[in-house]
Enzyme design. Structure first.
Site, PDB file in Angstrom:
ATOM      1  CE  LYS A   1      -8.510 -34.640  59.377  1.00  0.00           C
ATOM      2  NZ  LYS A   1      -7.351 -34.083  58.657  1.00  0.00           N
TER       3      LYS A   1
ATOM      4  CG  ASP B   1      -3.848 -38.315  58.532  1.00  0.00           C
ATOM      5  OD1 ASP B   1      -3.710 -39.236  57.700  1.00  0.00           O
ATOM      6  OD2 ASP B   1      -3.776 -37.096  58.235  1.00  0.00           O
TER       7      ASP B   1
ATOM      8  CE  LYS C   1      -0.344 -37.134  58.187  1.00  0.00           C
ATOM      9  NZ  LYS C   1      -0.239 -35.892  57.413  1.00  0.00           N
TER      10      LYS C   1
ATOM     11  CG  ASP D   1      -1.289 -37.268  54.515  1.00  0.00           C
ATOM     12  OD1 ASP D   1      -2.111 -37.491  55.430  1.00  0.00           O
ATOM     13  OD2 ASP D   1      -0.179 -36.734  54.692  1.00  0.00           O
TER      14      ASP D   1
ATOM     15  CD  GLU E   1      -6.714 -37.476  56.510  1.00  0.00           C
ATOM     16  OE1 GLU E   1      -5.795 -37.266  55.695  1.00  0.00           O
ATOM     17  OE2 GLU E   1      -6.817 -36.874  57.581  1.00  0.00           O
TER      18      GLU E   1
ATOM     19  NE  ARG F   1      -7.919 -31.929  51.200  1.00  0.00           N
ATOM     20  CZ  ARG F   1      -6.927 -31.173  50.738  1.00  0.00           C
ATOM     21  NH1 ARG F   1      -6.904 -30.793  49.476  1.00  0.00           N
ATOM     22  NH2 ARG F   1      -5.956 -30.780  51.550  1.00  0.00           N
TER      23      ARG F   1
END
Ligand code: BES
Ligand code: MN
Ligand code: ZN
Length: 508
Positions: A275, A280, A287, A357, A359, A361
């Site tokens: 990943k 993020d 977040k 959030d 993301e 996966r």
């Protein structure tokens, strides 16, 4: 860190001009005098108050009665043999090296025979010599790592350590010393690469910078490299992946490296997927501010995979390896995916975005499908800072492991116990997928908070076939740690690199 790592004989330590060392690291158990192979050491006045407690240090100004040269011994304690673990050995070696750096020494060595002899005398028999040599030696190298690329004022006037030698006294130890030095050199060059990427800020370590780093590894070692950019990712039908980079000005890159040594060009490869979220923010499901800066390290999985490539090429891995870095940035702008959006993945399955959030996966699901379709792999391993839930479940030192193959799971458990990348199994039970229901699409990308790490793993499982041997590593806990210790500076840990490398080199 530009550290030259080599193997030299004890006699060479005294050749002050060329190969000599400024200090040699030796080990001792608690309340036990150090190994008698060093004439005069036991009587050194500096040892009067040395107890040999774990990581206790004594600096001894040393003269071999028959030689001149080597001036210092850094004696470091191992504590009580009954409480020995590889962590004790790693910490001791790391603390000794840190002391050498404080002293601004340029050339340090670790006396391999003395370390092994001491361990043996302490009754340590559960580890083989190769493992003990590697762990002791590599830990001292790790202790020197620092990320100072953006410090405008140099932290240390006197500059860096230049040479680190694995020293052998007996000619019979020469081969082990040389192998150990080579291993430490190659692996720590991978570890530095991984940490530099992971510690790097997201305005610098962008998906394009990840590509540049991968291209550099490829050019130096002879990997084939190919890159899928935004348009190709969309055109191939990887709608889940594309949804993630839609809200970012930086786009996405699926970076693929292939290692195909002679004779192995046509074998079914081992595929490693990381990943690579260079930042993020959470996207529209943004977040909280506290701690958000740590999400610069959400590409730790991709960085570990690239570091593994650097190491396995240096060690001339004999098998075919595919490394895939699934890079993107998760940001909220006018083009960003929204909660409630539905995307179609490469597999054809549809996903409702219930939480932007979740993301990781999304990029991984399409990458997994692409990997299986394109390469018919013998094995797929993915590694990802995937869920806060995994960090809650297992803490900051251990990764969650999900595996469809029992022998591989056993292999990883054992390997991690030796190399320090410890993993612990979590279940892949299908019931958990019930948590991922959507009323409008085939599945939701976010399930219940309970069992979050397992839900995520079950989500990923939908994108590969049941027959595919697969391991998923959730490294959200151990990848990045703002609490440092002797072995590692605060920040990136390069967790997973050694485990992936072991799988690449040694699994079946
Ligand atoms: N990158 C995070 C997971 C993470 C959290 C890594 C903390 C390291 C430290 C991931 O993309 C994420 O945000 N996961 C969500 C999933 C949830 C929305 C289903 C999480 O864990 O909260
Ligand atoms: Mn996220
Ligand atoms: Zn993430």
């Amino acid at each position: 860190m530009k550290l030259n790592i080599n193997a030299i004989s004890w006699a060479d330590c005294f050749a002050a001009e060329q190969t000599g060392v400024d200090a040699a690291i030796l080990f001792a158990w608690e309340d036990t005098p150090p190994c008698e192979c060093f004439a005069g050491l036991r009587d050194a006045p500096e040892l009067k108050d040395f107890k040999g407690k774990a990581s206790e240090l004594a600096l001894v100004y040393y003269r071999d009665p028959e030689k001149i040269g080597l001036e210092r011994i850094l004696l470091v304690g191992l504590g009580d043999p009954a409480k020995f673990s590889l962590t004790v050995l790693r910490m001791a070696a790391a603390n000794a090296m840190r002391r050498a750096r404080e002293l601004k020494l340029k050339r340090t060595g670790l006396v391999l025979d003395q370390m092994l002899c001491t361990l043996q005398k302490g009754g340590i028999s559960q580890f083989d010599e190769t493992a003990l040599a590697r762990e002791g030696a590599i830990s001292a190298a790790h202790a020197l790592y620092k990320y100072d690329r953006f410090k405008t004022v140099s932290q240390e006037e006197a500059g860096e350590m230049e040479t680190y030698s694995i020293i052998y006294k007996q000619p019979t130890r020469r081969e082990l010393a040389e192998c150990t030095a080579e291993f430490v050199q190659k692996v720590s060059s991978g570890v530095c690469l991984t940490k530099n990427l992971c510690n790097g800020p997201s305005n610098v370590i962008t998906p394009a910078a990840m590509e540049a780093a991968a291209a550099d590894v490829a050019a130096r070692h002879g990997f084939k490299i190919s890159v899928l950019r935004e348009q190709e990712i969309r055109e191939k039908g990887m709608g889940a992946y594309a949804a993630v980079f839609n809200g970012s000005a930086l786009g996405g890159r699926l970076i693929i490296l292939e290692w195909a040594p002679e004779g192995a060009e046509n074998e079914a490869p081992l595929v490693f997927i990381g990943k690579g979220l260079t930042f993020d923010s959470g996207g529209i499901s943004i977040k909280p501010a506290a701690g958000m800066h740590e999400m610069k390290s959400d590409m730790a999985g991709a960085a570990a995979v690239l570091g593994m490539c650097e190491a396995l090429a240096g060690l001339r891995c004999p098998r075919r390896i595919i490394a895939m870095l699934a890079c993107a940035e998760n940001m909220p702008d006018g083009a960003a995916m929204r909660p409630g959006d539905i995307v179609t993945s490469l597999s054809g399955k549809t996903v409702e975005i219930q939480n932007t959030d979740a993301e990781g996966r999304l990029v991984l699901s399409d990458t997994l499908t692409y990997a299986e379709q394109t390469y018919k792999p013998r094995l797929i391993v993915d590694i990802a800072t995937l869920t806060g839930a995994c960090r809650v479940a297992l803490g900051g030192e251990v990764a969650g492991m999900f595996c469809t193959d029992e022998t591989l799971q056993e292999f990883a458990l054992k390997a991690g116990q030796l190399n320090g990348d410890r993993v612990w199994p979590l279940p892949l039970w299908d019931e958990f997928f019930d948590n991922m229901k959507s009323i409008t699409a085939d599945m939701s990308n976010a399930g219940s908070r309970e069992g979050g790490a397992i839900n995520a793993a079950l989500f990923l499982r939908q994108f590969i076939s049941r027959e595919q041997t697969w391991m998923h590593l959730d490294i959200a806990g151990p990848a990045y740690n703002e609490k440092g210790n002797a072995l590692r500076e605060p920040g990136a840990t390069a967790f997973g690199l050694r485990l992936l490398l072991d799988i690449a080199m040694n699994w079946k």
